[in-house]
Design an enzyme around this catalytic site. Structure first.
Site, PDB file in Angstrom:
ATOM      1  N   ASP A 100       1.028  -2.426 -15.731  1.00 21.47           N
ATOM      2  CA  ASP A 100       2.186  -1.222 -15.350  1.00 21.47           C
ATOM      3  C   ASP A 100       2.121  -0.181 -16.393  1.00 21.47           C
ATOM      4  O   ASP A 100       1.980  -0.467 -17.599  1.00 21.47           O
ATOM      5  CB  ASP A 100       3.305  -1.905 -14.954  1.00 21.47           C
ATOM      6  N   LYS A 112      -2.992   9.276   0.155  1.00 20.26           N
ATOM      7  CA  LYS A 112      -2.959   7.817   0.630  1.00 20.26           C
ATOM      8  C   LYS A 112      -4.094   7.608   1.783  1.00 20.26           C
ATOM      9  O   LYS A 112      -4.866   6.705   1.895  1.00 20.26           O
ATOM     10  CB  LYS A 112      -1.793   7.301   1.092  1.00 20.26           C
ATOM     11  N   SER A 144      -0.390   3.961   2.734  1.00 21.34           N
ATOM     12  CA  SER A 144       1.007   3.888   3.452  1.00 21.34           C
ATOM     13  C   SER A 144       0.905   4.311   4.664  1.00 21.34           C
ATOM     14  O   SER A 144       0.008   5.038   5.142  1.00 21.34           O
ATOM     15  CB  SER A 144       1.664   5.165   2.510  1.00 21.34           C
ATOM     16  N   TYR A 182       1.445  13.294  -1.075  1.00 22.80           N
ATOM     17  CA  TYR A 182       1.493  11.793  -1.290  1.00 22.80           C
ATOM     18  C   TYR A 182       0.631  11.303  -0.020  1.00 22.80           C
ATOM     19  O   TYR A 182      -0.435  10.547  -0.179  1.00 22.80           O
ATOM     20  CB  TYR A 182       2.875  11.477  -1.387  1.00 22.80           C
ATOM     21  N   THR A 215      12.496  -1.040  -1.712  1.00 21.37           N
ATOM     22  CA  THR A 215      12.652  -0.869  -3.000  1.00 21.37           C
ATOM     23  C   THR A 215      13.251  -0.040  -3.507  1.00 21.37           C
ATOM     24  O   THR A 215      13.564   1.113  -2.716  1.00 21.37           O
ATOM     25  CB  THR A 215      10.839  -0.655  -3.343  1.00 21.37           C
ATOM     26  N   ASN A 221      -2.048  -0.800  -6.553  1.00 23.60           N
ATOM     27  CA  ASN A 221      -0.568  -0.908  -5.716  1.00 23.60           C
ATOM     28  C   ASN A 221       0.282   0.407  -6.628  1.00 23.60           C
ATOM     29  O   ASN A 221       1.166   0.915  -5.833  1.00 23.60           O
ATOM     30  CB  ASN A 221       0.119  -2.080  -6.085  1.00 23.60           C
ATOM     31  N   ILE A 271       7.264  -3.400  -4.821  1.00 23.73           N
ATOM     32  CA  ILE A 271       6.326  -4.310  -3.968  1.00 23.73           C
ATOM     33  C   ILE A 271       5.404  -5.035  -5.124  1.00 23.73           C
ATOM     34  O   ILE A 271       5.094  -6.121  -4.730  1.00 23.73           O
ATOM     35  CB  ILE A 271       5.661  -3.290  -3.203  1.00 23.73           C
TER      36      ILE A 271
END
Ligand SMILES: NC(=O)c1ccc[n+]([C@@H]2O[C@H](COP(=O)([O-])OP(=O)(O)OC[C@H]3O[C@@H](n4cnc5c(N)ncnc54)[C@H](O)[C@@H]3O)[C@@H](O)[C@H]2O)c1
Length: 269
Positions: free
Chosen positions: A38, A166, A149, A162, A197, A91, A19
């Site tokens: 990154d 989020k 998310s 996770y 992805t 992100n 993404i």
């Protein structure tokens, strides 16, 4: 609707990913000046080179969201390169196959897996937001887009760490929008649904993919560009009245009761 991001200096963390790279490409195509940030510097450099070849301004930078000094260095390098910061898309997230195997339900949660997830996803995003605000507040303008998310909205039998990490990002987004709105800073969250992805699809059991596809209201699963267009719009000045929002781009997956397709077949044939 067309809009411009002409000259806007924008950082995208996880910018080399599925993404993130779509966000970088779409921001660049609208005229933004980019920092592709990154932990995987090689892939970030490949993308920055690709963007420069199209005439865009883009630099790659290594960042580890789990390392505060590395996150701070990302901002000082951005300022040294461009002299300002207009936008950031937070992100990056911890999405390794190993963590996907281990992040199941709370009964089976290892404390260190919970901590690792929060260290990257939530603490890393908080530090990035804080450092961005230190630059944007004196400027009197800036746009922050945090990638959460749709799993932050719904319980699940897996990904307990996770999804909680989020959900915390969504609340952090509202806090920032509230504390800094009058100072010219907007902060929104985007909530992707399952998006094609490699990291999302690689270890997804076929049965789970089919279940998500059935619960997605659109006839297709989203692509990275579907998320990237929303990020780009939220960064643009045309979104100047939108702040504190948590916007799902998930084909409506999170908007209805589960099993709607079976009900539809029952009532409509
Ligand atoms: N793809 C989906 O189905 C989906 C669904 C909901 C939310 N999301 C969210 O969208 C974002 C992007 O997901 P994606 O599918 O593109 O994943 P991806 O794995 O393709 O990209 C994530 C990127 O983050 C980088 N990264 C990982 N750890 C890092 C760290 N500590 N510091 C800096 N960079 C780091 C990776 O190198 C990678 O380039 C994530 O926040 C993810 O949680 C994705």
């Amino acid at each position: 609707m067309s809009y411009t991001l002409d000259g806007k200096v924008s950082i995208v963390t996880g910018g080399a990913g599925g993404i993130g790279s779509a966000v970088c490409r779409i921001l660049a195509s609208h005229g933004a000046r980019l920092m592709v940030a990154d932990i995987d510097l090689g892939r970030a450099e490949t993308l920055a080179t690709e963007l420069r070849d199209t005439g865009a301004e883009a630099e790659a930078i290594h960042v580890d969201l789990g390392d505060e000094s590395s996150v701070k260095a990302m901002f000082s390098t951005t300022l040294a390169r461009y002299g300002r910061l207009d936008a950031i898309n937070n992100n990056a997230a911890l999405l390794t196959p190993e963590m996907a195997q281990r992040d199941l339900d709370i009964e089976h949660m290892a404390t260190e897996d919970w901590d690792d997830t929060f260290r990257i996803n939530t603490r890393g995003t908080m530090i990035a937001c804080r450092e961005a605000l230190k630059i944007m507040t004196p400027q009197g303008a800036g746009a922050i887009v945090n990638t959460a998310s749709n799993l932050a909205l719904q319980g699940n039998v897996i990904q307990a760490a996770y999804s909680a990490s989020k959900a915390a990002i969504i609340q952090m987004t509202r806090s920032i929008a509230t504390s800094h709105g009058k100072r010219g800073i907007r902060c929104n969250a985007v909530l992707p649904g399952l998006t094609g992805t490699p990291s999302a699809l690689a270890h997804l059991p076929q049965e789970l993919r089919e279940t998500v596809e059935e619960e997605t209201l659109t006839p297709f699963l989203g692509a990275p560009a579907d998320i990237a267009h929303l990020v780009a719009f939220l960064i643009s000045d045309e979104a100047r009245y939108i702040t504190g929002q948590a916007m799902a781009a998930d084909g409506g997956t999170s908007t209805h009761i589960p099993g709607y397709a079976r009900l539809q077949r029952f009532f409509q044939g």
